[in-house]
Write a protein that holds these residues in place. Structure first.
Motif, PDB file in Angstrom:
ATOM      1  N   ASP A 138      18.546  15.992  -6.327  1.00 46.24           N
ATOM      2  CA  ASP A 138      17.829  14.931  -5.620  1.00 46.24           C
ATOM      3  C   ASP A 138      17.033  14.082  -6.620  1.00 46.24           C
ATOM      4  OD1 ASP A 138      18.784  15.666  -3.140  1.00 46.24           O
ATOM      5  OD2 ASP A 138      17.067  16.928  -2.658  1.00 46.24           O
ATOM      6  N   PRO A 139      16.743  12.824  -6.288  1.00 47.42           N
ATOM      7  CA  PRO A 139      16.013  11.956  -7.222  1.00 47.42           C
ATOM      8  C   PRO A 139      14.708  12.585  -7.692  1.00 47.42           C
ATOM      9  CG  PRO A 139      16.837  10.681  -5.367  1.00 47.42           C
ATOM     10  CD  PRO A 139      17.099  12.119  -5.044  1.00 47.42           C
ATOM     11  N   ARG A 140      14.353  12.279  -8.915  1.00 49.86           N
ATOM     12  CA  ARG A 140      13.168  12.903  -9.501  1.00 49.86           C
ATOM     13  C   ARG A 140      11.915  12.643  -8.689  1.00 49.86           C
ATOM     14  NH1 ARG A 140      11.482  11.692 -15.708  1.00 49.86           N
ATOM     15  NH2 ARG A 140      11.124   9.608 -14.846  1.00 49.86           N
ATOM     16  N   TRP A 141      11.816  11.457  -8.075  1.00 49.49           N
ATOM     17  CA  TRP A 141      10.588  11.134  -7.346  1.00 49.49           C
ATOM     18  C   TRP A 141      10.419  11.974  -6.089  1.00 49.49           C
ATOM     19  CZ3 TRP A 141      10.458   9.350  -2.327  1.00 49.49           C
ATOM     20  CH2 TRP A 141      11.633   8.817  -1.806  1.00 49.49           C
ATOM     21  N   THR A 142      11.491  12.617  -5.613  1.00 50.17           N
ATOM     22  CA  THR A 142      11.384  13.473  -4.428  1.00 50.17           C
ATOM     23  C   THR A 142      11.168  14.945  -4.765  1.00 50.17           C
ATOM     24  OG1 THR A 142      13.754  14.028  -4.250  1.00 50.17           O
ATOM     25  CG2 THR A 142      13.033  11.929  -3.294  1.00 50.17           C
ATOM     26  N   ARG A 143      11.331  15.305  -6.013  1.00 50.01           N
ATOM     27  CA  ARG A 143      11.277  16.717  -6.380  1.00 50.01           C
ATOM     28  C   ARG A 143       9.844  17.243  -6.350  1.00 50.01           C
ATOM     29  NH1 ARG A 143      14.639  16.098 -11.968  1.00 50.01           N
ATOM     30  NH2 ARG A 143      16.353  14.831 -11.141  1.00 50.01           N
ATOM     31  N   GLY A 202       0.818  -1.210   0.000  1.00 45.37           N
ATOM     32  CA  GLY A 202       0.000   0.000   0.000  1.00 45.37           C
ATOM     33  C   GLY A 202       0.849   1.256   0.000  1.00 45.37           C
ATOM     34  N   ALA A 203       1.906   1.266   0.813  1.00 54.09           N
ATOM     35  CA  ALA A 203       2.784   2.438   0.866  1.00 54.09           C
ATOM     36  C   ALA A 203       3.505   2.641  -0.451  1.00 54.09           C
ATOM     37  CB  ALA A 203       3.788   2.280   2.004  1.00 54.09           C
ATOM     38  N   ALA A 204       3.909   1.544  -1.090  1.00 54.25           N
ATOM     39  CA  ALA A 204       4.599   1.654  -2.374  1.00 54.25           C
ATOM     40  C   ALA A 204       3.682   2.239  -3.445  1.00 54.25           C
ATOM     41  CB  ALA A 204       5.119   0.288  -2.813  1.00 54.25           C
ATOM     42  N   LEU A 205       2.404   1.862  -3.407  1.00 57.08           N
ATOM     43  CA  LEU A 205       1.452   2.371  -4.384  1.00 57.08           C
ATOM     44  C   LEU A 205       1.051   3.814  -4.097  1.00 57.08           C
ATOM     45  CD1 LEU A 205      -0.870  -0.761  -4.786  1.00 57.08           C
ATOM     46  CD2 LEU A 205       0.900   0.042  -6.369  1.00 57.08           C
ATOM     47  N   ALA A 206       1.143   4.228  -2.821  1.00 61.62           N
ATOM     48  CA  ALA A 206       0.680   5.553  -2.428  1.00 61.62           C
ATOM     49  C   ALA A 206       1.786   6.604  -2.416  1.00 61.62           C
ATOM     50  CB  ALA A 206       0.032   5.478  -1.041  1.00 61.62           C
ATOM     51  N   THR A 207       3.010   6.219  -2.711  1.00 61.45           N
ATOM     52  CA  THR A 207       4.113   7.166  -2.737  1.00 61.45           C
ATOM     53  C   THR A 207       4.846   7.058  -4.067  1.00 61.45           C
ATOM     54  OG1 THR A 207       5.741   5.639  -1.780  1.00 61.45           O
ATOM     55  CG2 THR A 207       4.412   6.938  -0.239  1.00 61.45           C
ATOM     56  N   THR A 208       5.681   8.041  -4.334  1.00 61.82           N
ATOM     57  CA  THR A 208       6.425   8.051  -5.591  1.00 61.82           C
ATOM     58  C   THR A 208       7.782   7.367  -5.476  1.00 61.82           C
ATOM     59  OG1 THR A 208       7.343  10.235  -5.060  1.00 61.82           O
ATOM     60  CG2 THR A 208       5.304  10.181  -6.339  1.00 61.82           C
TER      61      THR A 208
END
Length: 346
Positions: free
Chosen positions: A309-314, A245-251
């Motif tokens: 920083d990694p794109r998923w955190t930007r 669930g956390a993996a699907l709900a975050t980038t």
């Protein structure tokens, strides 16, 4: 002192390199990808090299002529991270043992005080790597850190996204364990202390003065962001399901999230008598101040975001001016990330 930073383009590495330059160190910045010093804002004082830490020849060449090594390599974004991290640690340890390296600093993870067979794969792997590297030289230290607080930090960003996205946040009862985070700036200070010839050796824990439960950490992050959220206990919630669930709900990368979630079952706190204290004196940064820095877009210190920083955190500036609630922006950000994940990284 010439310092080789392995994993220099990661979260801590990208902040450590300029920090070491400010302290007048001679820095060799190594990464597994082709060198892009301009991407990180590094100047000509940094020698950027490519080094596959599983390649004995490449590692031997990288450690030649350096006085100290900072090891920041982790492979959580891979499903085979345990095997790869073991091989990498063995390769680096062998090269260090045959070199003139005086200090080896490894950024490890806090290890819960439970039987080793109960450790998550993530923590068990960190402990295995720690033992391999500590055997490489008498001047080795493993700095054990839990949640590193700072924009761009993997663990912090996952928690921040969860704290932002859901108005009602189900919290598994097994996650009511304690955590002792540490500010990114204090991690940099601890690494610098570890590089000293008379620095600490063995395993040393890093943590801020505040120990909180994970639901309280969500509350602190949400509160500093000005968000009101409701948290409800979820008695039946298997770790695998929560990780999914956390993996699907975050980038964040899928394998990284599931590996980290598995580590939340136990208390992640510093051991009394084995906790790092700054050589220079002065207090460690408290949790609320560290979170406030991480959530301030204009903050330029170690807890602040970097363009590298990694794109998923930007952040996505296009959403800042949209008049919708924070949860809606978080959902839109997640959707946009899913779409742009199919596009080449820029």
């Amino acid at each position: 002192m010439r310092v080789l930073v392995l994993g220099a383009t990661g979260y801590i590495g990208s902040r450590l390199v300029p920090h070491l330059l400010e302290q007048a160190y001679d820095v060799v910045a190594a990464s597994s990808s082709p060198p892009r010093p301009e991407h990180f804002g590094w100047d000509e004082r940094v020698r950027a090299i490519r080094c596959d830490v599983t390649d004995p020849a490449a590692v031997a060449e990288a450690v030649d002529g350096v006085d100290a090594v900072v090891y920041l390599v982790h492979s959580l974004d891979r499903s085979d991270f345990k095997d790869r991290d073991r091989v990498a640690a063995e390769t680096v340890a062998a090269a260090v043992s045959r070199s003139d390296v005086r200090r080896l600093v490894y950024l490890s993870g806090l290890v819960p005080q439970v039987p080793e067979e109960d450790l998550s794969d993530h923590i068990a792997s960190r402990l295995e790597v720690e033992r391999i590297l500590l055997d490489a030289t008498d001047g080795a230290v493993a700095l054990r850190a839990g949640v590193v607080v700072g924009a761009g930090s993997t663990s912090f960003e996952i928690i921040r996204q969860i704290a932002t996205l859901f108005l009602v946040q189900p919290v598994p009862t097994w996650m009511d364990s304690s955590v002792q985070p540490v500010a990114a700036s204090d991690v940099l200070r601890a690494i610098t202390d570890g590089l000293a010839d008379d620095g600490p050796t063995g395993a040393v824990d890093l943590g801020c003065p505040d120990v909180v439960a994970y639901p309280d950490l969500l509350h602190v992050i949400g509160g500093e962001a000005g968000l009101s959220r409701v948290r409800v206990p979820a008695p039946v919630a298997p770790t695998g399901l929560v990780g999914l669930g956390a993996a699907l709900a975050t980038t964040a990368p899928f394998n990284t999230v599931t590996a980290l979630i598995e580590s939340l079952r136990h208390d992640m706190v510093c051991r009394p008598g084995h906790t790092w204290a700054p050589r220079s004196g002065g207090p460690l940064l408290g949790l609320e101040e560290a979170v406030q820095r991480a959530l301030t877009p204009s903050y330029a210190g170690p807890e602040g975001a970097l363009p590298s920083d990694p794109r998923w955190t930007r952040p996505l500036p296009m959403l800042d001016g949209v008049p919708i609630p924070a949860a809606g922006k978080a959902a839109a950000r997640l959707a946009l990330h899913r779409m742009r994940s199919f596009l080449p990284d820029v």
